[in-house]
Every structure is written in structure tokens, then in C-alpha cells.
Design a protein around this motif. Sequence first.
Motif, PDB file in Angstrom:
ATOM      1  N   LEU A  97       0.820  -1.200   0.000  1.00 42.23           N
ATOM      2  CA  LEU A  97       0.000   0.000   0.000  1.00 42.23           C
ATOM      3  C   LEU A  97       0.854   1.250   0.000  1.00 42.23           C
ATOM      4  CD1 LEU A  97      -2.636  -1.255   2.513  1.00 42.23           C
ATOM      5  CD2 LEU A  97      -2.835  -1.090   0.066  1.00 42.23           C
ATOM      6  N   VAL A  98       2.036   1.164   0.543  1.00 41.15           N
ATOM      7  CA  VAL A  98       2.950   2.299   0.539  1.00 41.15           C
ATOM      8  C   VAL A  98       4.331   1.744   0.237  1.00 41.15           C
ATOM      9  CG1 VAL A  98       1.724   3.802   2.134  1.00 41.15           C
ATOM     10  CG2 VAL A  98       3.249   2.064   3.017  1.00 41.15           C
ATOM     11  N   PRO A  99       5.225   2.562  -0.325  1.00 44.20           N
ATOM     12  CA  PRO A  99       6.557   2.045  -0.610  1.00 44.20           C
ATOM     13  C   PRO A  99       7.327   1.812   0.669  1.00 44.20           C
ATOM     14  CG  PRO A  99       6.429   4.381  -1.126  1.00 44.20           C
ATOM     15  CD  PRO A  99       5.063   3.949  -0.729  1.00 44.20           C
ATOM     16  N   LEU A 100       8.163   0.803   0.651  1.00 44.56           N
ATOM     17  CA  LEU A 100       8.955   0.514   1.833  1.00 44.56           C
ATOM     18  C   LEU A 100      10.343   1.075   1.642  1.00 44.56           C
ATOM     19  CD1 LEU A 100       7.772  -3.137   2.337  1.00 44.56           C
ATOM     20  CD2 LEU A 100       7.076  -1.128   3.620  1.00 44.56           C
ATOM     21  N   ASN A 101      10.767   1.928   2.580  1.00 42.12           N
ATOM     22  CA  ASN A 101      12.059   2.564   2.466  1.00 42.12           C
ATOM     23  C   ASN A 101      13.108   1.673   3.087  1.00 42.12           C
ATOM     24  OD1 ASN A 101      14.049   4.340   2.098  1.00 42.12           O
ATOM     25  ND2 ASN A 101      13.111   6.010   3.249  1.00 42.12           N
ATOM     26  N   LYS A 102      13.917   1.064   2.211  1.00 46.31           N
ATOM     27  CA  LYS A 102      14.868   0.093   2.742  1.00 46.31           C
ATOM     28  C   LYS A 102      16.040   0.761   3.430  1.00 46.31           C
ATOM     29  CE  LYS A 102      15.545  -3.722   0.820  1.00 46.31           C
ATOM     30  NZ  LYS A 102      14.990  -4.740   1.631  1.00 46.31           N
ATOM     31  N   LEU A 399       7.643  -2.845   8.427  1.00 44.22           N
ATOM     32  CA  LEU A 399       7.610  -3.704   7.238  1.00 44.22           C
ATOM     33  C   LEU A 399       8.908  -3.629   6.444  1.00 44.22           C
ATOM     34  CD1 LEU A 399       4.094  -3.937   5.656  1.00 44.22           C
ATOM     35  CD2 LEU A 399       5.149  -5.205   7.497  1.00 44.22           C
ATOM     36  N   ALA A 400       9.537  -2.456   6.436  1.00 35.84           N
ATOM     37  CA  ALA A 400      10.842  -2.351   5.763  1.00 35.84           C
ATOM     38  C   ALA A 400      11.822  -3.320   6.422  1.00 35.84           C
ATOM     39  CB  ALA A 400      11.354  -0.922   5.852  1.00 35.84           C
TER      40      ALA A 400
END
Length: 428
Positions: A97-102, A399-400
Motif C-alpha cells: 500500500l505504501v513504498p517501503l524505504n529500505k 515492514l521495511a
Amino acid sequence: MQAISPPSPLKSLVSTRRRLARVSPNKLHVHCIYRSDPVHFPNGVGSNRADWQSSCAILASKVVSQEQSIDKSNGNSGDADHVAAVNGHKTSIDLSLVPLNKGSNDGNSDNNKPIKSLSITDLSPAPMHGSQLRVAYQGVPGAYSEAAAGKAYPNCEAIPCDQFEVAFQAVELWIADRAVLPAENSLGGSIHRNYDLLLRHRLHIVGEVQLPVHHCLLALPGVRKEYITRVISHPQALAQCELTLTKLGLHAAREAVDDTAGAAEYIASNNLRNTAAIASARAAELYGLQILADGIQDDSSNVTRFLMLAREPIIPRTDRPFKTSIVFAHEKGTSVLFKVLSAFAFRNINLTKIESRPHRSCPIRLVDDATVGTAKHFEYMFYVDFEASMAEVRAQNALAEVQEFTSFLRVLGSYPMDMTPWCPSRED
Ligand SMILES: O=C(O)C(=O)C[C@]1(C(=O)O)C=C[C@@H](O)C=C1
């Protein structure tokens, strides 16, 4: 337990999906849409079978033209085991749903992360056919799932489906707008089939609804308890009433059928005088059965949690309690579970559910040790629900971090928690 199948509604579309373009659409087997439940379907009258069949024929013909565009936009056959590599991880392409900033898993950087701007596909659109919301459920009228559909979407048209998978397909093929399916029961536990299907299909969880489940023992009018030699119901309902059935002194075999109301319908349509069903009081009314015993669930606070599924996700928010459901796997199996779960613990994010299922595409991992032999580890998919919205930075960062430890991660949905006042099943 031996399984028997009562007459059933919307039939399996597994093979039908591909055939729809060739086969006459009105060959679909469907039941009427019943809207006679005064509580959840206050508009009352149900359509007749002919009306429903002709509207289904129209819907199915629309499906034929929409099929190709669905397939094109999915770029695959709809099998959720088909995953794309994103950031070096096997991750479903269209479900985050949203980008994950690694690289932000230090636990202290839960702020100022870029958030994807909303697009039209973030919206859960209203039905485009200008009518009521059509909600697929498994079972026949009188099933608890029908009541859950009505609680989740008051005034909806409830569409009975004979199998869980058919309900998934009904939404995917635009025959229904939503599906409402059971995930877990407070006594009977998880409905594993639906966990497996969530992974295999591409629907999004857009809500949950918890329904108190009050079971009755039903039989044909005039039949006494002593005549009963078998009790039939959904396996979950049999499990939820196991102790009470024994206490009632019934010397009866227990047999599993597809749904509780289907069991009642089966007894009525076959005039079975030696058989009782575990089902709702509404099923007794619909199929003309008498209630031999009321409130036979082993615990009066018997609750089933249902998931609301849609083709599109909803926009996660922060102005009310949200839950997020994910599924992940790792090549090293359970050994990373602690690390994954600590991503939530460090951020004070409560987990509300954890479930493991066999990893169907890679069920066994062999570990050779020259000195002692070969260990055969079972591989799992882990399903986790946690109390946070994907609009929260702490959830995105958790989640990242989870993604760092996992080989597969998919967000199944971020959705409002059912916060309706506690209303357990009626006491006897
Ligand atoms: O058979 C029904 O009536 C259903 O709706 C299915 C179902 C289930 O799958 O758990 C739903 C609620 C109850 O827990 C018992 C059965």
C-alpha cells in the motif's frame, strides 16, 4: 468425518473462468439472491431464480469482455504464487500500500519517509452497475456468512457461493463487488482454506467483521432427540459444539457438510428424520425445521471473525484503529521468526494474530550434515495481523525491516478494526 454435499448455489468457476468466453453465460448455476433477513437486509424481498439467472447471464457476458483486460493488467494468470522480484525480494508487485524505504531498520528513523501519492486505484470504488453492492459469501441463505455479509454491508445483495474459492472468483470476475469470508473462530480456530486462498488470489482485505455465533440443533418437525443418529454441519460448527453435543447425550455420528444452513436445507429437502443439523435459528425458519436445542456452542461468547475482500485496497488512515494483515516466508524457515516479530515489538505494535501454513511451492528444505545425515525441515508461510495502519510511519518501517529478513512479503490489506460494542451470543 464423511463429507456430504447438499444442493449448492454459485458453483465453482475454477475451470469456468477460461471457458466463459466460449460457453453460454446463462449456463452458470446460481441460486436466487435472498434478502429476506429483516435485520441485515431490511429491503426485504428476494429476487426470484429467473430474475437472478438472467441478471447473472448479463453479468457473465460482461465478464467475458472484462476478462481480457483483467488478465492484461495482471500480466499473468492471476496465480498469486507468481511473484516479481522487487528490491531483490520476491514481493507481490501490486499489493504494497505504501513504498517501503529500505535501509531504515535502525528503529529510530520512523519519520519523514516518502509516502506514495494516492491514485485512483487506492480507492475502493462503488459498484459501477448502479445497483446495490453485491457481496459473495460461502453457503446458502441462513448461513452465518450471509449474516456477516449483511453486517459488513447493510442492504447489500448477498450472493451465495458453494465454495470459498467461488466467492473469491465471483469478485475477481466482477460477478460480485465484495466477498465476506470467515478467517477464524474463537473456539474452532482458523479457517485454513481461506488463508491459503488469500495467497492464491489477488483480492485485498478491506475490512473485518466479528459475528457472535449462536448455534441451534435443528430437526424436522415432530422428530425427538432420541431418534437422531447423525448430526451434520460445517466442520467449524461441529467443533464449536463438540462438548455440548456429548452433554446432550446424543449417540450420533457427526458428519461435515459445506455450511450450516446447507445442512438444514439438506435435511428438509431429503425428509431425513434421523438427522439433525447445527445451524442458526434463521436457517430453522427458512427450511421449516424445529429447534431441538438452543445455544449449543461450547462457549456463549462464540465469535467468528470475517474478512471483507475487494478487488482494490482501501486508503489506510490514522483517524481510527486500523489493522494490517501480511504474509511472509523465508528460506531459513522459522529461524528468522523471532527477528521478524521483533520489528513489531521494538515499535510497540501489537500483533493480534499469527498463523502458519505450509509453503506450497517449497514445502520441504533439506539440510545435509555429512556426519549425522539429512534434516528435513517443513517450510511455512506466516500470516501476521498487527494493530497499526499502513499510513503510520512506524508500520512502514516495521515492514521495511521485515522485508530485510524475508524472501517473500505481501501486504494483504490495511483496514479498520471492527470496534462494535461487545455483544456475545444470547445466553440460553
Ligand atoms: O456454515 C456457515 O454457516 C458459515 O457461515 C461458515 C462458518 C465457518 O466457516 O466458520 C461461519 C461461522 C461459523 O463459525 C460456522 C461456520
